[in-house]
Design a protein around this motif. Structure first.
Motif, PDB file in Angstrom:
ATOM      1  N   ILE A   1      -4.268   5.979  -9.987  1.00  0.00           N
ATOM      2  CA  ILE A   1      -3.044   6.599  -9.482  1.00  0.00           C
ATOM      3  C   ILE A   1      -2.961   8.075  -9.855  1.00  0.00           C
ATOM      4  N   SER A   2      -3.412   8.433 -11.061  1.00  0.00           N
ATOM      5  CA  SER A   2      -3.313   9.826 -11.515  1.00  0.00           C
ATOM      6  C   SER A   2      -4.103  10.780 -10.638  1.00  0.00           C
ATOM      7  N   ARG A   3      -5.072  10.264  -9.907  1.00  0.00           N
ATOM      8  CA  ARG A   3      -5.889  11.098  -9.034  1.00  0.00           C
ATOM      9  C   ARG A   3      -5.319  11.203  -7.624  1.00  0.00           C
ATOM     10  N   LEU A   4      -4.228  10.482  -7.367  1.00  0.00           N
ATOM     11  CA  LEU A   4      -3.711  10.390  -5.993  1.00  0.00           C
ATOM     12  C   LEU A   4      -2.264  10.846  -5.864  1.00  0.00           C
ATOM     13  N   TYR A   5      -1.683  11.478  -6.896  1.00  0.00           N
ATOM     14  CA  TYR A   5      -0.312  11.963  -6.781  1.00  0.00           C
ATOM     15  C   TYR A   5      -0.229  13.005  -5.671  1.00  0.00           C
ATOM     16  N   GLY A   6       0.796  12.872  -4.848  1.00  0.00           N
ATOM     17  CA  GLY A   6       0.967  13.778  -3.723  1.00  0.00           C
ATOM     18  C   GLY A   6       0.195  13.364  -2.488  1.00  0.00           C
ATOM     19  N   ARG A   7      -0.578  12.291  -2.568  1.00  0.00           N
ATOM     20  CA  ARG A   7      -1.361  11.792  -1.428  1.00  0.00           C
ATOM     21  C   ARG A   7      -0.925  10.347  -1.166  1.00  0.00           C
ATOM     22  N   LYS A   8       0.212  10.188  -0.511  1.00  0.00           N
ATOM     23  CA  LYS A   8       0.837   8.876  -0.385  1.00  0.00           C
ATOM     24  C   LYS A   8       0.003   7.902   0.435  1.00  0.00           C
ATOM     25  N   ILE A   9      -0.600   8.377   1.514  1.00  0.00           N
ATOM     26  CA  ILE A   9      -1.405   7.481   2.338  1.00  0.00           C
ATOM     27  C   ILE A   9      -2.624   7.005   1.568  1.00  0.00           C
ATOM     28  N   ASP A  10      -3.251   7.915   0.829  1.00  0.00           N
ATOM     29  CA  ASP A  10      -4.418   7.535   0.034  1.00  0.00           C
ATOM     30  C   ASP A  10      -4.039   6.537  -1.060  1.00  0.00           C
ATOM     31  N   SER A  11      -2.899   6.770  -1.706  1.00  0.00           N
ATOM     32  CA  SER A  11      -2.465   5.846  -2.754  1.00  0.00           C
ATOM     33  C   SER A  11      -2.119   4.485  -2.172  1.00  0.00           C
ATOM     34  N   LEU A  12      -1.538   4.479  -0.971  1.00  0.00           N
ATOM     35  CA  LEU A  12      -1.214   3.204  -0.314  1.00  0.00           C
ATOM     36  C   LEU A  12      -2.479   2.396  -0.048  1.00  0.00           C
ATOM     37  N   LEU A  13      -3.500   3.050   0.511  1.00  0.00           N
ATOM     38  CA  LEU A  13      -4.750   2.351   0.829  1.00  0.00           C
ATOM     39  C   LEU A  13      -5.467   1.912  -0.444  1.00  0.00           C
ATOM     40  N   ALA A  14      -5.469   2.781  -1.455  1.00  0.00           N
ATOM     41  CA  ALA A  14      -6.169   2.457  -2.695  1.00  0.00           C
ATOM     42  C   ALA A  14      -5.516   1.276  -3.409  1.00  0.00           C
ATOM     43  N   THR A  15      -4.184   1.281  -3.501  1.00  0.00           N
ATOM     44  CA  THR A  15      -3.498   0.179  -4.185  1.00  0.00           C
ATOM     45  C   THR A  15      -3.579  -1.110  -3.375  1.00  0.00           C
ATOM     46  N   TRP A  16      -3.654  -0.993  -2.048  1.00  0.00           N
ATOM     47  CA  TRP A  16      -3.870  -2.190  -1.237  1.00  0.00           C
ATOM     48  C   TRP A  16      -5.232  -2.802  -1.548  1.00  0.00           C
ATOM     49  N   GLY A  17      -6.245  -1.948  -1.729  1.00  0.00           N
ATOM     50  CA  GLY A  17      -7.551  -2.451  -2.130  1.00  0.00           C
ATOM     51  C   GLY A  17      -7.508  -3.129  -3.494  1.00  0.00           C
ATOM     52  N   VAL A  18      -6.752  -2.547  -4.428  1.00  0.00           N
ATOM     53  CA  VAL A  18      -6.600  -3.164  -5.754  1.00  0.00           C
ATOM     54  C   VAL A  18      -5.928  -4.528  -5.629  1.00  0.00           C
ATOM     55  N   SER A  19      -4.947  -4.632  -4.745  1.00  0.00           N
ATOM     56  CA  SER A  19      -4.252  -5.913  -4.572  1.00  0.00           C
ATOM     57  C   SER A  19      -5.207  -6.992  -4.083  1.00  0.00           C
ATOM     58  N   LEU A  20      -6.118  -6.642  -3.173  1.00  0.00           N
ATOM     59  CA  LEU A  20      -7.099  -7.612  -2.687  1.00  0.00           C
ATOM     60  C   LEU A  20      -8.055  -8.025  -3.800  1.00  0.00           C
ATOM     61  N   ILE A  21      -8.452  -7.069  -4.637  1.00  0.00           N
ATOM     62  CA  ILE A  21      -9.343  -7.380  -5.755  1.00  0.00           C
ATOM     63  C   ILE A  21      -8.657  -8.330  -6.730  1.00  0.00           C
ATOM     64  N   LEU A  22      -7.386  -8.064  -7.045  1.00  0.00           N
ATOM     65  CA  LEU A  22      -6.660  -8.916  -7.994  1.00  0.00           C
ATOM     66  C   LEU A  22      -6.442 -10.313  -7.429  1.00  0.00           C
ATOM     67  N   GLN A  23      -6.171 -10.414  -6.123  1.00  0.00           N
ATOM     68  CA  GLN A  23      -6.015 -11.730  -5.512  1.00  0.00           C
ATOM     69  C   GLN A  23      -7.308 -12.539  -5.603  1.00  0.00           C
ATOM     70  N   GLN A  24      -8.435 -11.879  -5.308  1.00  0.00           N
ATOM     71  CA  GLN A  24      -9.707 -12.588  -5.370  1.00  0.00           C
ATOM     72  C   GLN A  24     -10.057 -12.970  -6.804  1.00  0.00           C
TER      73      GLN A  24
ATOM     74  N   GLY B   1       7.451   8.065  -6.672  1.00  0.00           N
ATOM     75  CA  GLY B   1       6.992   8.299  -5.307  1.00  0.00           C
ATOM     76  C   GLY B   1       5.647   7.672  -5.000  1.00  0.00           C
ATOM     77  N   VAL B   2       5.242   6.664  -5.777  1.00  0.00           N
ATOM     78  CA  VAL B   2       3.954   5.998  -5.581  1.00  0.00           C
ATOM     79  C   VAL B   2       4.175   4.691  -4.822  1.00  0.00           C
ATOM     80  N   ILE B   3       3.549   4.562  -3.673  1.00  0.00           N
ATOM     81  CA  ILE B   3       3.635   3.315  -2.905  1.00  0.00           C
ATOM     82  C   ILE B   3       2.571   2.376  -3.441  1.00  0.00           C
ATOM     83  N   ASN B   4       2.970   1.493  -4.344  1.00  0.00           N
ATOM     84  CA  ASN B   4       2.036   0.598  -5.018  1.00  0.00           C
ATOM     85  C   ASN B   4       1.997  -0.746  -4.299  1.00  0.00           C
TER      86      ASN B   4
END
Length: 302
Positions: free
Chosen positions: A93-116, A33-36
């Protein structure tokens, strides 16, 4: 007839790519259930690991075994993305289980970091992977030519599906995984370390993304956004097939891949994408849970 056969082969090839990317999503998104949103960047890392492994073999390994670099790349891509996935799950991710919107925003930030990070290390220009010698050329039957690299990718996808199915349904870890996702309190009462299961499950989904990156590396240039070209359709594949269902993911990728190729045969690629998305939206109006559904339990917030 030759055009039909070529179209079918292209559809099977495209479907296999979507399926390979979606396999990891079917675990992290479907079961956990993690939107990565960084899943596409793990695909990118797998593609770059293929390039790095090829460069290593060219410089330090005998030329006689140079063509074997690709098998080493598959292993290294899985290991690297598995480790990175475990680190990401442990720290974020372990700190964001059950918080789908927060996990979505956090992983989106990670994606930008990895791209850069990829742009900083490899530059803004794309790099190319040379296919191994045994994948050069193609198989010609009549007026149809089937490239060896796409045949290899289809075979790689088939082997990966069998391994994932065996791990999830025939292994002790797979039993613990399914038990944890379906009923966490009961699994914990049976002595299952649910945190360890979460860690390894997310790592497994990330590792599969790395293998998908190896396959994509054979098809064209690699840059920091290569994963974004496949991630949207892969999410749609998981939703269309039924969240968390491997068989549904296989059928969903087939539907989207073949539909895209057949429509693109008669229309432009942009119109083909729009038509496929409209068809998926209409289908989900009648079956919002996808082709197949499984009884699963979302991860509880700990």
């Amino acid at each position: 007839m030759e055009q039909v056969v070529n179209t079918l082969f292209n559809g099977l090839s495209l479907s296999s790519i979507y399926l390979l990317v979606a396999l990891g999503l079917s675990i992290t998104f479907g079961l956990m259930g993690v939107i990565n949103m960084a899943h596409g960047e793990f695909v990118m890392i797998g593609a770059y690991m293929t390039f790095v492994t090829q460069q290593f073999f060219n410089q330090y390994m005998p030329e006689s075994i140079g063509s074997l670099y690709y098998f080493a790349a598959i292993i290294s891509a899985f290991v690297v993305t598995f480790i990175l996935g475990c680190i990401m799950e442990k720290l974020l991710i372990s700190r964001l289980y059950g918080r789908k919107i927060d996990s979505l925003l956090a992983t989106w930030g990670v994606s930008l970091i990895l791209q850069q990070a990829a742009r900083t290390i490899f530059g803004t220009q794309g790099v190319n992977v040379t296919a191994p010698s045994f994948l050069s050329g193609g198989l010609t039957i009549g007026g149809c030519t089937f490239s060896y690299n796409r045949i290899f990718i289809i075979g790689l996808v088939a082997v990966t599906i069998v391994i994932v199915w065996a791990v999830m349904n025939k292994s002790g870890f797979g039993m613990k995984m399914r038990a944890t996702m379906q009923n966490r309190p009961m699994a914990q009462c049976m002595g299952i370390n649910s945190r360890k299961v979460d860690l390894l499950t997310f790592g497994m989904g990330s590792g599969l993304a790395g293998i998908a990156g190896c396959a994509i590396a054979l098809l064209g240039s690699i840059d920091s956004t290569v994963g974004q070209n496949y991630i949207v359709y892969s999410f749609i594949t998981v939703v269309l097939g039924g969240v968390g269902n491997i068989l549904g993911t296989v059928l969903g990728s087939g539907i989207i891949g073949f539909a895209s190729v057949f429509v693109e045969t008669y229309q432009s690629s942009s119109i083909a994408r729009a038509i496929v998305l409209i068809l998926v939206i209409v289908f989900l109006q009648f079956r919002p849970k996808g082709l197949f559904t499984i009884r699963s339990r979302s991860l509880d917030e700990e």
